[in-house]
Scaffold this active site. Structure first.
Site, PDB file in Angstrom:
ATOM      1  N   TYR A  30       0.510  -1.081 -12.291  1.00 24.23           N
ATOM      2  CA  TYR A  30      -0.916  -1.031 -12.628  1.00 24.23           C
ATOM      3  C   TYR A  30      -1.185  -0.364 -13.979  1.00 24.23           C
ATOM      4  O   TYR A  30      -2.193   0.327 -14.136  1.00 24.23           O
ATOM      5  CB  TYR A  30      -1.710  -0.335 -11.504  1.00 24.23           C
ATOM      6  CG  TYR A  30      -1.548  -1.026 -10.170  1.00 24.23           C
ATOM      7  CD1 TYR A  30      -2.034  -2.311  -9.972  1.00 24.23           C
ATOM      8  CD2 TYR A  30      -0.873  -0.410  -9.115  1.00 24.23           C
ATOM      9  CE1 TYR A  30      -1.866  -2.963  -8.754  1.00 24.23           C
ATOM     10  CE2 TYR A  30      -0.695  -1.054  -7.898  1.00 24.23           C
ATOM     11  CZ  TYR A  30      -1.190  -2.330  -7.726  1.00 24.23           C
ATOM     12  OH  TYR A  30      -1.019  -2.977  -6.523  1.00 24.23           O
TER      13      TYR A  30
ATOM     14  N   GLY B  15       0.759  -1.247   0.000  1.00 21.67           N
ATOM     15  CA  GLY B  15       0.000   0.000   0.000  1.00 21.67           C
ATOM     16  C   GLY B  15       0.783   1.286   0.000  1.00 21.67           C
ATOM     17  O   GLY B  15       0.215   2.350  -0.227  1.00 21.67           O
TER      18      GLY B  15
ATOM     19  N   CYS C  84     -12.348   5.479 -29.054  1.00 24.76           N
ATOM     20  CA  CYS C  84     -13.597   6.207 -29.298  1.00 24.76           C
ATOM     21  C   CYS C  84     -14.400   6.410 -28.021  1.00 24.76           C
ATOM     22  O   CYS C  84     -15.500   5.864 -27.856  1.00 24.76           O
ATOM     23  CB  CYS C  84     -14.424   5.451 -30.328  1.00 24.76           C
ATOM     24  SG  CYS C  84     -13.448   5.117 -31.781  1.00 24.76           S
ATOM     25  N   GLU C  85     -13.856   7.126 -27.076  1.00 28.52           N
ATOM     26  CA  GLU C  85     -14.533   7.446 -25.821  1.00 28.52           C
ATOM     27  C   GLU C  85     -13.944   8.749 -25.301  1.00 28.52           C
ATOM     28  O   GLU C  85     -12.722   8.925 -25.333  1.00 28.52           O
ATOM     29  CB  GLU C  85     -14.241   6.394 -24.739  1.00 28.52           C
ATOM     30  CG  GLU C  85     -14.684   5.018 -25.087  1.00 28.52           C
ATOM     31  CD  GLU C  85     -15.219   4.261 -23.887  1.00 28.52           C
ATOM     32  OE1 GLU C  85     -15.668   4.895 -22.900  1.00 28.52           O
ATOM     33  OE2 GLU C  85     -15.187   3.036 -23.960  1.00 28.52           O
TER      34      GLU C  85
ATOM     35  N   GLY D 262       3.656  -3.536  -3.753  1.00 25.78           N
ATOM     36  CA  GLY D 262       3.538  -3.649  -5.211  1.00 25.78           C
ATOM     37  C   GLY D 262       4.024  -2.364  -5.862  1.00 25.78           C
ATOM     38  O   GLY D 262       5.171  -2.237  -6.292  1.00 25.78           O
ATOM     39  N   ARG D 263       3.131  -1.365  -5.850  1.00 26.67           N
ATOM     40  CA  ARG D 263       3.409  -0.089  -6.521  1.00 26.67           C
ATOM     41  C   ARG D 263       4.757   0.520  -6.137  1.00 26.67           C
ATOM     42  O   ARG D 263       5.493   1.015  -6.993  1.00 26.67           O
ATOM     43  CB  ARG D 263       2.295   0.894  -6.153  1.00 26.67           C
ATOM     44  CG  ARG D 263       2.364   2.210  -6.894  1.00 26.67           C
ATOM     45  CD  ARG D 263       1.382   3.238  -6.320  1.00 26.67           C
ATOM     46  NE  ARG D 263       0.116   2.706  -5.928  1.00 26.67           N
ATOM     47  CZ  ARG D 263      -0.996   2.749  -6.668  1.00 26.67           C
ATOM     48  NH1 ARG D 263      -0.986   3.342  -7.838  1.00 26.67           N
ATOM     49  NH2 ARG D 263      -2.113   2.224  -6.211  1.00 26.67           N
TER      50      ARG D 263
ATOM     51  N   ARG E  65      -5.268   4.074 -15.801  1.00 31.76           N
ATOM     52  CA  ARG E  65      -5.421   4.721 -14.495  1.00 31.76           C
ATOM     53  C   ARG E  65      -6.057   6.117 -14.556  1.00 31.76           C
ATOM     54  O   ARG E  65      -6.869   6.448 -13.707  1.00 31.76           O
ATOM     55  CB  ARG E  65      -4.085   4.784 -13.746  1.00 31.76           C
ATOM     56  CG  ARG E  65      -3.429   3.402 -13.557  1.00 31.76           C
ATOM     57  CD  ARG E  65      -2.248   3.410 -12.605  1.00 31.76           C
ATOM     58  NE  ARG E  65      -2.681   3.701 -11.264  1.00 31.76           N
ATOM     59  CZ  ARG E  65      -2.563   4.860 -10.670  1.00 31.76           C
ATOM     60  NH1 ARG E  65      -1.958   5.868 -11.290  1.00 31.76           N
ATOM     61  NH2 ARG E  65      -3.016   5.045  -9.456  1.00 31.76           N
TER      62      ARG E  65
END
Ligand code: LLP
Length: 429
Positions: A381, A247, A353-354, A286-287, A323
């Site tokens: 991530y 975390g 296309c968004e 992780g990050r 993200r």
């Protein structure tokens, strides 16, 4: 000419006007392998790992890299070679660990929804510990283990009900979250676990959220965890290892998380004061191990001036970098070659296309079509959450070590994206 400030890591820096990762010019990699391209610095991962090792010097520690952050095989291979274990959340991740040469005996298995098949697979591989998240899972795991004559080593994830003060989607240790067991229920659940035939209690764990930039939530959660261990052990159930989850945040945009060694100096002072300092510890970062070790190179396709906005349309998109649209996350964007012209303000967007397909908003850039940009802090991530939306093949990846650059994943072709799909047999009219 001013050089953009890079939030990442000393191993990603301008040499003159050219962005380099360790001793390699990022532009050269993009010219060789095309864009979008993820590039990682091994030295940055090594430094990030070393900060944890320093923090725990002289302690009994298993570092289980939370591989969901970046599960590319060569990244796993690097952490395995450094002696790390892995925090996994699926049978697929276990297969990746084994394919990368990792040791199943150093794997812990987290997650609220383990299937029977995954439990069996992990038991047969001989993992270190199942981090169990519910009472129902405990019963199921005991039944699966008993049926095949195994004993499953278990830790129970407690929900300490502390606010990690991060984005709601990545906050996991509050009462309203789906994770862990309420701390009021903990003793009863440990007693049940100790009575089940297929289980052996080995640990206790929490994970309170991700991208945490303050120390207080960890201190509060640790206090609650240690209270619970005292209670459980007083009831005659020994706890062998203590797992503090992951975390710890990184600097994306001026964020100031504590360094891993500083954080752990504070936590271990508390742990020592309460008499738990010589226990076996487990952490699941992780990050903080990979996030600022990576960047994503993208090429500017078109500049599109508008009445209210200027758009800088690039060849990376939300399928490569999910993200920003998922968490309104900020990633710094910097040119590979610094230009002398004055900067303009752009929304940097991808080809999908968004309207949600944006990578950075209101960014000041001196840029022309054909230039390449680096999207920073994208080691965690990003590739692991990439998709094939719009039938876009996933990007290639390169791992740099000093002056050496190895292609660790080749670019997916369109054919790769529809491998496994079938047309139906034609029926006669
Ligand atoms: N352990 C458990 C049980 C976890 O659920 C996680 C992350 C970790 C460890 C590692 O946390 P870290 O050290 O990386 O913060 N996709 C989101 C992040 C989701 C994190 C999920 N769990 C993002 O891009 O921000």
């Amino acid at each position: 000419m001013t050089h953009p400030t890079l939030p990442g890591h000393p191993h990603i820096a301008y040499q003159g006007d050219t962005l380099c990762i360790e001793n390699v010019r990022v532009d050269d990699l993009a010219a060789t392998y095309g864009t979008p391209l993820f590039v990682y610095s091994q030295a940055a991962m090594q430094d990030a790992l070393a900060a944890y090792q320093r923090g725990f010097a002289g302690r009994k520690l298993h570092i289980c890299y939370a591989m969901k952050a970046n599960s590319s095989l060569a990244i796993l291979q690097f952490f395995a070679e450094q002696g790390c274990g892995f925090d996994i959340v699926s049978g697929g991740e276990l297969e990746r660990v084994l394919a990368a040469g990792g040791d199943a005996g150093k794997v812990i298995f987290s997650g609220v929804g383990k299937t029977r098949a995954e439990m069996l697979q992990a038991l047969q591989a001989g993992i270190l510990c199942f981090n169990v998240e519910s009472e129902a899972e405990l019963e199921e795991l005991s039944a699966v283990a008993t049926a095949v004559g195994h004993i499953a080593p278990v830790s129970i994830r407690i929900n300490p009900n502390v606010d990690p003060k991060t984005h709601p989607y990545i906050s996991t240790g509050l009462k309203g979250n789906k994770f862990g067991i309420a701390h009021e229920r903990t003793l009863a659940v440990y007693q049940r676990a100790a009575s089940l035939p297929g289980l052996q209690v080995v640990g206790i764990d929490f994970h309170i959220g991700s991208q945490i930039t303050e120390t207080t939530p960890y201190l509060d959660a640790t206090d609650r965890l240690l209270d619970l261990i005292e209670e459980i052990e007083a009831a005659g159930i020994p706890i062998h290892h203590i797992d503090f989850g992951g975390g710890l945040g990184i600097n994306y945009n001026g964020d100031t998380p504590p360094a891993a060694d500083t954080l752990w100096a504070q936590l271990l002072a508390k742990i020592d004061a309460r008499g738990f300092g010589n226990r076996q510890f487990v952490i699941e970062p992780g990050r903080s191990l990979v996030g600022n070790a990576g960047l994503c190179v993208t090429q500017v396709l078109y500049l599109k001036p508008g009445e209210t906005k200027n758009f800088c349309i690039v060849d990376a998109a939300m399928n490569d970098l999910p993200r920003p649209t998922m968490y309104q996350a900020f990633h710094a964007i910097a040119p590979l070659q610094v230009r002398a012209e004055p900067a303009q303000t752009y929304d940097v967007v991808g080809p999908i296309c968004e309207s949600g397909d944006w990578i950075g908003r209101d960014r000041s850039l001196a840029v022309q079509a054909g230039d390449r940009l680096a999207v920073l802090s994208t080691g965690a991530y990003c590739m692991s959450m990439a998709s094939n939306y719009n039938t876009r093949g996933r990007a290639a990846e390169v791992l740099v070590n000093g002056a050496q650059a190895d292609l660790i994943r080749s670019r997916e072709t369109a054919a790769d994206t529809f491998r496994g799909e079938t047309l139906r047999a034609r029926t006669a009219a």
